[in-house]
Design a protein around this motif. Sequence first.
Motif, PDB file in Angstrom:
ATOM      1  N   ILE A 196       0.842  -1.207   0.000  1.00 38.67           N
ATOM      2  CA  ILE A 196       0.000   0.000   0.000  1.00 38.67           C
ATOM      3  C   ILE A 196       0.873   1.252   0.000  1.00 38.67           C
ATOM      4  CG2 ILE A 196      -1.672   1.316   1.351  1.00 38.67           C
ATOM      5  CD1 ILE A 196      -2.832  -1.377   2.269  1.00 38.67           C
ATOM      6  N   SER A 200       0.974   4.245  -2.811  1.00 36.37           N
ATOM      7  CA  SER A 200       0.835   5.664  -2.467  1.00 36.37           C
ATOM      8  C   SER A 200       1.983   6.473  -3.044  1.00 36.37           C
ATOM      9  CB  SER A 200       0.790   5.825  -0.942  1.00 36.37           C
ATOM     10  OG  SER A 200      -0.327   5.158  -0.388  1.00 36.37           O
ATOM     11  N   ASN A 203       1.512   6.750  -6.708  1.00 37.76           N
ATOM     12  CA  ASN A 203       0.417   7.685  -6.967  1.00 37.76           C
ATOM     13  C   ASN A 203       0.907   9.133  -6.888  1.00 37.76           C
ATOM     14  OD1 ASN A 203      -2.339   8.366  -7.432  1.00 37.76           O
ATOM     15  ND2 ASN A 203      -2.567   8.822  -5.260  1.00 37.76           N
ATOM     16  N   CYS A 213      -5.057  10.606  -6.195  1.00 32.06           N
ATOM     17  CA  CYS A 213      -6.176   9.707  -5.919  1.00 32.06           C
ATOM     18  C   CYS A 213      -5.954   9.074  -4.538  1.00 32.06           C
ATOM     19  CB  CYS A 213      -6.270   8.609  -6.972  1.00 32.06           C
ATOM     20  SG  CYS A 213      -6.732   9.207  -8.601  1.00 32.06           S
ATOM     21  N   LYS A 214      -6.993   8.970  -3.799  1.00 29.21           N
ATOM     22  CA  LYS A 214      -6.870   8.408  -2.464  1.00 29.21           C
ATOM     23  C   LYS A 214      -6.803   6.881  -2.541  1.00 29.21           C
ATOM     24  CE  LYS A 214      -8.974   8.503   2.122  1.00 29.21           C
ATOM     25  NZ  LYS A 214     -10.122   9.011   2.927  1.00 29.21           N
ATOM     26  N   ILE A 215      -5.827   6.312  -1.842  1.00 23.38           N
ATOM     27  CA  ILE A 215      -5.695   4.860  -1.779  1.00 23.38           C
ATOM     28  C   ILE A 215      -6.683   4.351  -0.740  1.00 23.38           C
ATOM     29  CG2 ILE A 215      -4.156   2.918  -1.419  1.00 23.38           C
ATOM     30  CD1 ILE A 215      -3.382   4.607  -3.789  1.00 23.38           C
ATOM     31  N   LYS A 216      -7.681   3.601  -1.185  1.00 24.71           N
ATOM     32  CA  LYS A 216      -8.742   3.162  -0.282  1.00 24.71           C
ATOM     33  C   LYS A 216      -8.494   1.773   0.295  1.00 24.71           C
ATOM     34  CE  LYS A 216     -12.241   5.907  -2.717  1.00 24.71           C
ATOM     35  NZ  LYS A 216     -13.534   5.890  -3.432  1.00 24.71           N
ATOM     36  N   ILE A 217      -7.443   1.106  -0.157  1.00 23.15           N
ATOM     37  CA  ILE A 217      -7.172  -0.255   0.305  1.00 23.15           C
ATOM     38  C   ILE A 217      -6.449  -0.216   1.651  1.00 23.15           C
ATOM     39  CG2 ILE A 217      -6.024  -2.423  -0.232  1.00 23.15           C
ATOM     40  CD1 ILE A 217      -6.225  -1.735  -3.158  1.00 23.15           C
ATOM     41  N   LEU A 218      -6.860  -1.077   2.563  1.00 26.85           N
ATOM     42  CA  LEU A 218      -6.205  -1.231   3.859  1.00 26.85           C
ATOM     43  C   LEU A 218      -5.554  -2.610   3.928  1.00 26.85           C
ATOM     44  CD1 LEU A 218      -9.018   0.219   6.172  1.00 26.85           C
ATOM     45  CD2 LEU A 218      -6.950   1.390   5.364  1.00 26.85           C
ATOM     46  N   ASP A 221      -7.886  -5.420   4.273  1.00 26.12           N
ATOM     47  CA  ASP A 221      -8.619  -5.749   3.048  1.00 26.12           C
ATOM     48  C   ASP A 221      -7.853  -6.760   2.209  1.00 26.12           C
ATOM     49  OD1 ASP A 221     -10.614  -3.908   3.738  1.00 26.12           O
ATOM     50  OD2 ASP A 221      -9.543  -2.263   2.755  1.00 26.12           O
TER      51      ASP A 221
END
Length: 385
Positions: A196, A200, A203, A213-218, A221
């Motif tokens: 992740i 980032s 990105n 863009c916001k990284i929505k993965i945790l 997940d």
Amino acid sequence: MEIWRLPISASQRGKLISAGYISLSSLSSISSSDLARELKVSESEAMNILKVASHSRGSETSNASCSIVEGAQSAWDMLHDEESLMHITTSSADLDNILGGGIHCKEVTEIGWSSLSLIVNSVLKYKLTTAFGSESIIFMLIGGVPGIGKTQLGIQIAVNVQIPNDFGGLGGKAIYIDTEGSFMVERAFQIAEACIEDMSEYNRFLRKDFQECKIKILPQDILENIFYFRICSYTEQIALINYLDKFLSEHKDVDMSLWSQVKVIVVDSVTFHFRQDFDDMALRTRVLSGMALKLMNLAKRFSLAVVLLNQVTTKHTEASFQLALALGDSWSHTCTNRIVLYWNGNERYAYIDKSPSLRSASAAYSVTARGIRNSSSSCKRIKMM
């Protein structure tokens, strides 16, 4: 058709699978007396099993005759499909480079390590004794020595397959089949966190002149998308391989109905129970051949990658050592590519020994706290976790 779908009793199916009969074709040339002796049942019961199998095979052949003709594909279409296939990055650019972009979908990659504590100064000192077949679905052997990072690489692939399409990944899920108990969930969490962070950073670099863009993965997940199976015997392993067809069908991609959400299957290791529990070598060969064919079909049908972790052993012949695949030459015939992992001093190397599509080449790589990465001269032989 697979054995587990035959309309016979569960105990009969279990005996057939335990004896190494996985598909209907494996029953086509055996007599009722031989089958009765192998399954330890009466000859009349064996005859009834063969009669049911013959009837099912006849129905399957008649139903499939049209689809075989309709399924013909031109060589041009095959080339187009191969060029459009996605790859799973190993997180080492140098390793990806010699692999032609990473681990390929629709291929079976075998990753191995030596059971002996040998430090190889040059992989070219050893003659590998594996032979090759000519399957269109590529099998790749990767062999190496202890501490080379085979499980680390397996976990890295299970994490990296989930990199979203926007970042050049497959956005898929992973199946991890653990026969040795070597899977480390804490290590998977570490690698997921690093993955992740890498996304980032990528990105920010790619969109430095635009809004990020916001990284929505945790990390959690990523762990939730790794389906973990712990296998404790070769019969469980065979049963699970047969079950994968149904499992993958139940996890279809909503955008591509013919493909599964699962994009990689990792088996760690494919050899463990077959080396421990088998005395009958002919039976073991038959079981392994059926399992290899099943995995090839899964890779092609669902457009996914299969990664098999294996062992490499050594033979001493004519005053020299030779590296040889665990499980013998019969298993090795399923491979069309071979990659050897080895130590050169304090650095790990991957060497492509043979391949119909990749040139012979080697690349250094490292196992770090963040996972598999490009080699660093400061990276020593340390134990991760």
